[in-house]
Design a protein around this motif. Structure first.
Motif, PDB file in Angstrom:
ATOM      1  N   PRO A 188       0.965  -1.609  -0.082  1.00 52.09           N
ATOM      2  CA  PRO A 188      -0.422   0.060   0.122  1.00 52.09           C
ATOM      3  C   PRO A 188       0.831   0.895  -0.214  1.00 52.09           C
ATOM      4  CG  PRO A 188      -1.122  -1.578   1.940  1.00 52.09           C
ATOM      5  CD  PRO A 188       0.210  -2.232   1.144  1.00 52.09           C
ATOM      6  N   GLU A 189       0.020   2.074  -0.642  1.00 48.91           N
ATOM      7  CA  GLU A 189       1.131   2.895  -0.389  1.00 48.91           C
ATOM      8  C   GLU A 189       1.434   4.342   0.661  1.00 48.91           C
ATOM      9  OE1 GLU A 189       1.628   7.591  -3.327  1.00 48.91           O
ATOM     10  OE2 GLU A 189       0.290   5.740  -4.300  1.00 48.91           O
ATOM     11  N   GLU A 190       0.633   3.557   1.751  1.00 45.36           N
ATOM     12  CA  GLU A 190       0.208   4.015   2.736  1.00 45.36           C
ATOM     13  C   GLU A 190       1.737   3.928   3.577  1.00 45.36           C
ATOM     14  OE1 GLU A 190      -2.862   4.919   6.607  1.00 45.36           O
ATOM     15  OE2 GLU A 190      -3.137   6.610   4.309  1.00 45.36           O
ATOM     16  N   ASP A 191       1.968   2.656   3.533  1.00 47.56           N
ATOM     17  CA  ASP A 191       2.871   2.012   4.384  1.00 47.56           C
ATOM     18  C   ASP A 191       4.506   2.176   3.750  1.00 47.56           C
ATOM     19  OD1 ASP A 191       4.176   0.219   5.958  1.00 47.56           O
ATOM     20  OD2 ASP A 191       3.739  -1.623   4.588  1.00 47.56           O
ATOM     21  N   LEU A 192       4.547   2.456   2.253  1.00 47.21           N
ATOM     22  CA  LEU A 192       5.621   3.484   1.644  1.00 47.21           C
ATOM     23  C   LEU A 192       5.563   4.516   2.325  1.00 47.21           C
ATOM     24  CD1 LEU A 192       7.816   2.352  -1.093  1.00 47.21           C
ATOM     25  CD2 LEU A 192       6.334   3.636  -2.131  1.00 47.21           C
ATOM     26  N   ARG A 193       5.011   5.249   2.234  1.00 48.40           N
ATOM     27  CA  ARG A 193       4.736   6.559   2.344  1.00 48.40           C
ATOM     28  C   ARG A 193       6.014   7.211   3.756  1.00 48.40           C
ATOM     29  NH1 ARG A 193       2.903  11.691  -0.949  1.00 48.40           N
ATOM     30  NH2 ARG A 193       1.670   9.748  -2.693  1.00 48.40           N
ATOM     31  N   SER A 194       4.955   5.795   4.905  1.00 47.51           N
ATOM     32  CA  SER A 194       5.047   5.706   6.292  1.00 47.51           C
ATOM     33  C   SER A 194       6.343   5.023   6.765  1.00 47.51           C
ATOM     34  CB  SER A 194       4.070   4.627   6.691  1.00 47.51           C
ATOM     35  OG  SER A 194       4.676   4.887   8.531  1.00 47.51           O
ATOM     36  N   ARG A 195       7.352   4.344   5.403  1.00 45.63           N
ATOM     37  CA  ARG A 195       8.593   3.761   6.192  1.00 45.63           C
ATOM     38  C   ARG A 195       9.376   4.326   5.220  1.00 45.63           C
ATOM     39  NH1 ARG A 195       7.516  -2.747   3.660  1.00 45.63           N
ATOM     40  NH2 ARG A 195      10.441  -2.089   4.385  1.00 45.63           N
ATOM     41  N   ILE A 196       9.360   5.095   4.835  1.00 47.27           N
ATOM     42  CA  ILE A 196      10.278   6.612   3.703  1.00 47.27           C
ATOM     43  C   ILE A 196      10.401   7.461   4.836  1.00 47.27           C
ATOM     44  CG2 ILE A 196      10.901   8.470   2.512  1.00 47.27           C
ATOM     45  CD1 ILE A 196       9.796   5.781   0.080  1.00 47.27           C
ATOM     46  N   SER A 197       9.104   7.938   5.234  1.00 45.24           N
ATOM     47  CA  SER A 197       9.055   8.688   6.067  1.00 45.24           C
ATOM     48  C   SER A 197      10.217   8.664   7.460  1.00 45.24           C
ATOM     49  CB  SER A 197       7.547   8.949   6.491  1.00 45.24           C
ATOM     50  OG  SER A 197       7.752  10.163   7.721  1.00 45.24           O
ATOM     51  N   GLU A 198       9.585   7.359   7.811  1.00 44.28           N
ATOM     52  CA  GLU A 198      10.566   7.115   9.368  1.00 44.28           C
ATOM     53  C   GLU A 198      11.652   7.002   9.450  1.00 44.28           C
ATOM     54  OE1 GLU A 198      10.651   3.436  12.601  1.00 44.28           O
ATOM     55  OE2 GLU A 198       8.555   3.630  11.128  1.00 44.28           O
ATOM     56  N   PHE A 199      12.070   6.121   8.119  1.00 45.36           N
ATOM     57  CA  PHE A 199      13.552   6.386   7.642  1.00 45.36           C
ATOM     58  C   PHE A 199      14.180   7.597   7.701  1.00 45.36           C
ATOM     59  CE2 PHE A 199      16.939   6.362   5.210  1.00 45.36           C
ATOM     60  CZ  PHE A 199      17.939   5.002   5.331  1.00 45.36           C
ATOM     61  N   SER A 200      13.528   8.618   6.959  1.00 44.20           N
ATOM     62  CA  SER A 200      14.391  10.309   6.748  1.00 44.20           C
ATOM     63  C   SER A 200      14.298  11.181   7.641  1.00 44.20           C
ATOM     64  CB  SER A 200      12.810  10.799   6.089  1.00 44.20           C
ATOM     65  OG  SER A 200      12.512  10.278   4.679  1.00 44.20           O
ATOM     66  N   ALA A 201      13.656  10.356   8.970  1.00 47.53           N
ATOM     67  CA  ALA A 201      13.559  10.971  10.081  1.00 47.53           C
ATOM     68  C   ALA A 201      15.042  10.546  10.656  1.00 47.53           C
ATOM     69  CB  ALA A 201      12.162  11.387  11.067  1.00 47.53           C
ATOM     70  N   TRP A 202      14.804   9.485  10.435  1.00 45.70           N
ATOM     71  CA  TRP A 202      16.387   8.892  11.301  1.00 45.70           C
ATOM     72  C   TRP A 202      17.638   8.807  11.046  1.00 45.70           C
ATOM     73  CZ3 TRP A 202      16.172   8.373  16.477  1.00 45.70           C
ATOM     74  CH2 TRP A 202      14.690   7.608  17.264  1.00 45.70           C
ATOM     75  N   VAL A 203      17.741   8.698   9.751  1.00 44.94           N
ATOM     76  CA  VAL A 203      19.077   8.372   9.012  1.00 44.94           C
ATOM     77  C   VAL A 203      19.584  10.430   9.012  1.00 44.94           C
ATOM     78  CG1 VAL A 203      18.303   9.151   6.364  1.00 44.94           C
ATOM     79  CG2 VAL A 203      20.355   7.909   6.882  1.00 44.94           C
ATOM     80  N   SER A 204      18.636  11.013   9.304  1.00 43.90           N
ATOM     81  CA  SER A 204      18.868  12.451   9.633  1.00 43.90           C
ATOM     82  C   SER A 204      19.567  12.238  10.487  1.00 43.90           C
ATOM     83  CB  SER A 204      18.356  13.473   8.801  1.00 43.90           C
ATOM     84  OG  SER A 204      16.798  13.345  10.688  1.00 43.90           O
ATOM     85  N   ILE A 205      19.312  12.263  11.430  1.00 46.19           N
ATOM     86  CA  ILE A 205      20.312  11.831  12.727  1.00 46.19           C
ATOM     87  C   ILE A 205      21.188  11.240  13.451  1.00 46.19           C
ATOM     88  CG2 ILE A 205      19.861  11.296  15.075  1.00 46.19           C
ATOM     89  CD1 ILE A 205      17.205  12.632  14.908  1.00 46.19           C
ATOM     90  N   PHE A 206      21.457  10.360  12.767  1.00 45.38           N
ATOM     91  CA  PHE A 206      22.246   8.911  12.857  1.00 45.38           C
ATOM     92  C   PHE A 206      22.768   8.531  10.933  1.00 45.38           C
ATOM     93  CE2 PHE A 206      19.434   7.254  15.996  1.00 45.38           C
ATOM     94  CZ  PHE A 206      20.212   7.217  17.261  1.00 45.38           C
ATOM     95  N   GLY A 207      22.745   9.237  10.373  1.00 51.39           N
ATOM     96  CA  GLY A 207      23.122   9.261   9.575  1.00 51.39           C
ATOM     97  C   GLY A 207      24.156   9.433   8.870  1.00 51.39           C
ATOM     98  N   SER A 208      25.416   8.980   8.456  1.00 49.16           N
ATOM     99  CA  SER A 208      26.845  10.172   7.360  1.00 49.16           C
ATOM    100  C   SER A 208      26.208  10.584   6.985  1.00 49.16           C
ATOM    101  CB  SER A 208      27.633   9.132   7.272  1.00 49.16           C
ATOM    102  OG  SER A 208      27.307   8.749   5.926  1.00 49.16           O
TER     103      SER A 208
END
Length: 192
Positions: A81-101
Motif C-alpha cells: 500500500p502506498e501509505e505503508d511505503l510513505r510511512s516507512r520512507i518518512s520514518e527512515f528519513s527522520a532517523w537517517v538525518s540523525i544517525f546517518g553520515s
C-alpha cells in the motif's frame, strides 16, 4: 683534628653518593606510577569509545535495515500500500538525518529527489540506489569498502553484464546524467 674533619667529609660524600641512586630510584618509581595511571586511563577511555561506537553502529543497523528491506521489496516488485511505503520512507528519513553520515544523508536525498520527479532514467536510479547502499555500508562499519556499484547491482540484475544497454554505473552521477540527458532536480536547470 684535620684527620677527623676529613673522615667526617668522607662520610658526607659517601652518604651523598649513596643518596643519588636512591633518589633516582624513587623518582623513577613515581614516574612509572604516573605513566601506569595515564595508560590505564587511556585504556578506559578507549574502551568507553569502543562501547559507544558499538552502540551507535547497532543503532545505525536498526535505522538502515527497514529502508534497505524496502528497496529490496521494491526491486523485487512486491506490491505494498502506498501509505505503508510513505510511512516507512518518512520514518527512515527522520532517523537517517540523525544517525546517518553526511554521505548517507546526501545519497538518500538524491535518490528521493530523483524518485519524486517520476522520470529519472533507470540507469540513474540504479546509480543513486547503489550510491545510497554503498554509503550505508560505509556508515555501518566498512568505511574502506572496495565494493562498487556493479557488485551491488549484479546481485539484483541478472543481465547486468550481457544486456549491452547498461551504461557504466561506476561512472560519476554527472557523467550518467550527461549520457542520458537527465538533469537532477537538485541542480540548476541549464540555460538554453
Amino acid at each position: 683534628m684535620v684527620e677527623a674533619q676529613a673522615k667526617s667529609s668522607d662520610w658526607r660524600i659517601s652518604v651523598a653518593v649513596a643518596a643519588v641512586p636512591a633518589l633516582a630510584s624513587i623518582l623513577a618509581a613515581v614516574v612509572a606510577a604516573l605513566s601506569a595511571r595515564k595508560a590505564k586511563k587511556s585504556e578506559i577511555d578507549a574502551q568507553r569509545l569502543r562501547d559507544l561506537e558499538a552502540r551507535i553502529s547497532e543503532k545505525k543497523y536498526e535505522v538502515y535495515k527497514p529502508m534497505i528491506n524496502l528497496f529490496r521489496d521494491i526491486l523485487d516488485q512486491r506490491s505494498m500500500p502506498e501509505e505503508d511505503l510513505r510511512s516507512r520512507i518518512s520514518e527512515f528519513s527522520a532517523w537517517v538525518s540523525i544517525f546517518g553520515s553526511d554521505e548517507a544523508v546526501r545519497a538518500f536525498h538524491n535518490f528521493m529527489q530523483a524518485a519524486y520527479t517520476g522520470n529519472p532514467p533507470a540507469v540513474v536510479l540504479m546509480k543513486l540506489y547503489s550510491d545510497f547502499v554503498l554509503s550505508a555500508r560505509r556508515d555501518m562499519g566498512y568505511p574502506d569498502t572496495a565494493v562498487d556499484a556493479r557488485c551491488l547491482l549484479g546481485m539484483r540484475i541478472s543481465d547486468l553484464y550481457t544486456s549491452g544497454q547498461m551504461v557504466d554505473v561506476n561512472a560519476s552521477l554527472a557523467e550518467l546524467c550527461r549520457a542520458t540527458g537527465w538533469t537532477p532536480p537538485w541542480e540548476p536547470v541549464p540555460a538554453t
